[in-house]
Motif scaffolding. Structure first.
Motif, PDB file in Angstrom:
ATOM      1  N   THR A  37      70.878  17.883  44.826  1.00  0.00           N
ATOM      2  CA  THR A  37      69.778  17.251  44.098  1.00  0.00           C
ATOM      3  C   THR A  37      68.628  18.256  44.009  1.00  0.00           C
ATOM      4  N   ALA A  38      67.643  17.926  43.206  1.00  0.00           N
ATOM      5  CA  ALA A  38      66.488  18.821  43.080  1.00  0.00           C
ATOM      6  C   ALA A  38      65.813  19.025  44.434  1.00  0.00           C
ATOM      7  N   GLY A  39      65.706  17.943  45.209  1.00  0.00           N
ATOM      8  CA  GLY A  39      65.066  18.042  46.521  1.00  0.00           C
ATOM      9  C   GLY A  39      65.880  18.871  47.504  1.00  0.00           C
ATOM     10  N   SER A  40      67.210  18.697  47.501  1.00  0.00           N
ATOM     11  CA  SER A  40      68.038  19.428  48.459  1.00  0.00           C
ATOM     12  C   SER A  40      68.035  20.926  48.165  1.00  0.00           C
ATOM     13  N   ILE A  41      67.979  21.297  46.888  1.00  0.00           N
ATOM     14  CA  ILE A  41      67.915  22.720  46.544  1.00  0.00           C
ATOM     15  C   ILE A  41      66.589  23.309  47.018  1.00  0.00           C
ATOM     16  N   GLY A  42      65.517  22.536  46.880  1.00  0.00           N
ATOM     17  CA  GLY A  42      64.223  22.996  47.392  1.00  0.00           C
ATOM     18  C   GLY A  42      64.258  23.227  48.889  1.00  0.00           C
ATOM     19  N   VAL A  43      64.916  22.319  49.626  1.00  0.00           N
ATOM     20  CA  VAL A  43      65.039  22.466  51.082  1.00  0.00           C
ATOM     21  C   VAL A  43      65.870  23.697  51.425  1.00  0.00           C
ATOM     22  N   VAL A  44      66.964  23.905  50.679  1.00  0.00           N
ATOM     23  CA  VAL A  44      67.816  25.075  50.918  1.00  0.00           C
ATOM     24  C   VAL A  44      67.025  26.366  50.714  1.00  0.00           C
ATOM     25  N   ALA A  47      64.695  26.880  53.568  1.00  0.00           N
ATOM     26  CA  ALA A  47      65.431  27.289  54.763  1.00  0.00           C
ATOM     27  C   ALA A  47      65.813  28.770  54.704  1.00  0.00           C
ATOM     28  N   VAL A  48      66.260  29.215  53.530  1.00  0.00           N
ATOM     29  CA  VAL A  48      66.619  30.626  53.377  1.00  0.00           C
ATOM     30  C   VAL A  48      65.376  31.503  53.534  1.00  0.00           C
ATOM     31  N   ALA A  50      62.782  30.786  55.312  1.00  0.00           N
ATOM     32  CA  ALA A  50      62.446  30.767  56.737  1.00  0.00           C
ATOM     33  C   ALA A  50      63.319  31.749  57.520  1.00  0.00           C
ATOM     34  N   LEU A  51      64.569  31.941  57.096  1.00  0.00           N
ATOM     35  CA  LEU A  51      65.457  32.884  57.775  1.00  0.00           C
ATOM     36  C   LEU A  51      64.912  34.316  57.693  1.00  0.00           C
ATOM     37  N   TYR A  52      64.259  34.650  56.593  1.00  0.00           N
ATOM     38  CA  TYR A  52      63.645  35.978  56.475  1.00  0.00           C
ATOM     39  C   TYR A  52      62.543  36.151  57.514  1.00  0.00           C
ATOM     40  N   ARG A  53      61.782  35.077  57.743  1.00  0.00           N
ATOM     41  CA  ARG A  53      60.728  35.145  58.771  1.00  0.00           C
ATOM     42  C   ARG A  53      61.347  35.224  60.163  1.00  0.00           C
ATOM     43  N   VAL A  54      62.432  34.452  60.385  1.00  0.00           N
ATOM     44  CA  VAL A  54      63.123  34.502  61.680  1.00  0.00           C
ATOM     45  C   VAL A  54      63.657  35.912  61.926  1.00  0.00           C
ATOM     46  N   ALA A  55      64.079  36.587  60.865  1.00  0.00           N
ATOM     47  CA  ALA A  55      64.596  37.955  60.983  1.00  0.00           C
ATOM     48  C   ALA A  55      63.478  38.972  61.224  1.00  0.00           C
ATOM     49  N   GLY A  56      62.233  38.504  61.211  1.00  0.00           N
ATOM     50  CA  GLY A  56      61.107  39.386  61.496  1.00  0.00           C
ATOM     51  C   GLY A  56      60.595  40.160  60.300  1.00  0.00           C
ATOM     52  N   PHE A  57      61.025  39.772  59.099  1.00  0.00           N
ATOM     53  CA  PHE A  57      60.566  40.466  57.904  1.00  0.00           C
ATOM     54  C   PHE A  57      59.282  39.820  57.387  1.00  0.00           C
ATOM     55  N   PRO A  58      58.323  40.637  56.941  1.00  0.00           N
ATOM     56  CA  PRO A  58      57.128  40.051  56.320  1.00  0.00           C
ATOM     57  C   PRO A  58      57.497  39.397  54.993  1.00  0.00           C
ATOM     58  N   MET A  59      56.628  38.553  54.510  1.00  0.00           N
ATOM     59  CA  MET A  59      56.905  37.828  53.268  1.00  0.00           C
ATOM     60  C   MET A  59      57.082  38.761  52.076  1.00  0.00           C
ATOM     61  N   ARG A  60      56.529  39.981  52.164  1.00  0.00           N
ATOM     62  CA  ARG A  60      56.692  40.912  51.044  1.00  0.00           C
ATOM     63  C   ARG A  60      58.148  41.337  50.876  1.00  0.00           C
ATOM     64  N   ALA A  98      69.635  31.186  46.242  1.00  0.00           N
ATOM     65  CA  ALA A  98      69.858  31.017  47.681  1.00  0.00           C
ATOM     66  C   ALA A  98      70.989  31.915  48.174  1.00  0.00           C
ATOM     67  N   LEU A  99      72.088  31.963  47.433  1.00  0.00           N
ATOM     68  CA  LEU A  99      73.224  32.794  47.839  1.00  0.00           C
ATOM     69  C   LEU A  99      72.886  34.282  47.772  1.00  0.00           C
ATOM     70  N   LEU A 100      72.189  34.699  46.731  1.00  0.00           N
ATOM     71  CA  LEU A 100      71.813  36.107  46.623  1.00  0.00           C
ATOM     72  C   LEU A 100      70.847  36.505  47.732  1.00  0.00           C
ATOM     73  N   LEU A 101      69.919  35.625  48.072  1.00  0.00           N
ATOM     74  CA  LEU A 101      68.983  35.927  49.161  1.00  0.00           C
ATOM     75  C   LEU A 101      69.705  35.990  50.501  1.00  0.00           C
ATOM     76  N   LEU A 102      70.687  35.108  50.708  1.00  0.00           N
ATOM     77  CA  LEU A 102      71.465  35.161  51.949  1.00  0.00           C
ATOM     78  C   LEU A 102      72.285  36.447  52.027  1.00  0.00           C
ATOM     79  N   ALA A 103      72.897  36.847  50.911  1.00  0.00           N
ATOM     80  CA  ALA A 103      73.671  38.094  50.889  1.00  0.00           C
ATOM     81  C   ALA A 103      72.759  39.294  51.159  1.00  0.00           C
ATOM     82  N   SER A 104      71.565  39.269  50.593  1.00  0.00           N
ATOM     83  CA  SER A 104      70.607  40.354  50.841  1.00  0.00           C
ATOM     84  C   SER A 104      70.177  40.377  52.300  1.00  0.00           C
ATOM     85  N   LEU A 105      69.952  39.198  52.873  1.00  0.00           N
ATOM     86  CA  LEU A 105      69.561  39.132  54.281  1.00  0.00           C
ATOM     87  C   LEU A 105      70.669  39.689  55.170  1.00  0.00           C
TER      88      LEU A 105
END
Length: 197
Positions: A37-44, A47-48, A50-60, A98-105
């Motif tokens: 749904t539109a909401g679930s994609i927003g949550v996904v 979440a992705v 947030a994983l960049y922040r968990v990995a210690g990467f700055p938002m840039r 989401a998938l491309l960002l996960l693959a990049s991470l």
């Protein structure tokens, strides 16, 4: 070959490569097979991010990865919105992003050698069926790595067009294709020099 790995000591960096590959695989299956749904994609997407922040990467870093795929997002989103609906455009474009960002991470937090080892271990049981685990592992790892590389090439092509005051159109695909093929040749030469293939 372009090395995308960025050293770090985060939980994501320290996680076993096999686990990261499993998460990417499960995420790809869930996003592809489970209705969203539109909401679930927003949550996904949150979440992705947030994983960049968990990995210690700055938002840039996240912003840079999004900037690399901006044309794909724009073309895919507009095409889906025109031919289907804005809701379908949001859901399906969100899935791809989401998938491309996960693959990049994965490529940012995993050394290529570790990625190859994990893929090789996972594919080793298939040797009984005549599958060359080394070749398949190398192919999969190169495919995952090429996603951000080709996106970077697209960015360079666009910047070159902008610097010359040329409006990038369909013809922009030609220099992108040339860069991708040249990179493929360089990777092939590097593999042959190392006795692979």
């Amino acid at each position: 070959m372009i090395q995308l790995y960025r050293p770090g000591a985060s939980v994501v960096h320290r996680a076993p490569t096999g686990s990261k590959l499993a998460v990417l695989t499960v995420a790809a299956l869930l996003l592809s097979l489970v209705p969203q749904t539109a909401g679930s994609i927003g949550v996904v997407l949150l979440a992705v991010s947030a994983l960049y922040r968990v990995a210690g990467f700055p938002m840039r870093v996240l912003g840079s990865e999004l900037w690399r795929i901006r044309w794909l997002v724009l073309v895919l989103g507009v095409a889906l919105a025109v031919f289907f609906s804005p809701l379908i455009a949001w859901i399906n474009t969100g899935r791809v992003v989401a998938l491309l960002l996960l693959a990049s991470l994965l490529t940012l937090t995993t050394r290529m050698a570790d990625l190859l080892d994990a893929l090789h271990r996972m594919l080793r049981p298939l040797r009984r069926l005549g599958v060359d685990a080394d070749a398949v592992a190398m192919t999969l790892s190169l495919t995952i790595t090429m996603i951000p590389v080709v996106a970077g090439f697209a960015e360079h092509v666009r910047d070159a067009h902008r610097a010359r005051g040329v409006r990038p159109g369909v013809r922009a695909v030609i220099p992108l294709l040339v860069l991708a093929l040249r990179h493929a040749d360089d990777v092939s030469d590097a593999l042959v020099a190392r006795g692979i293939g």
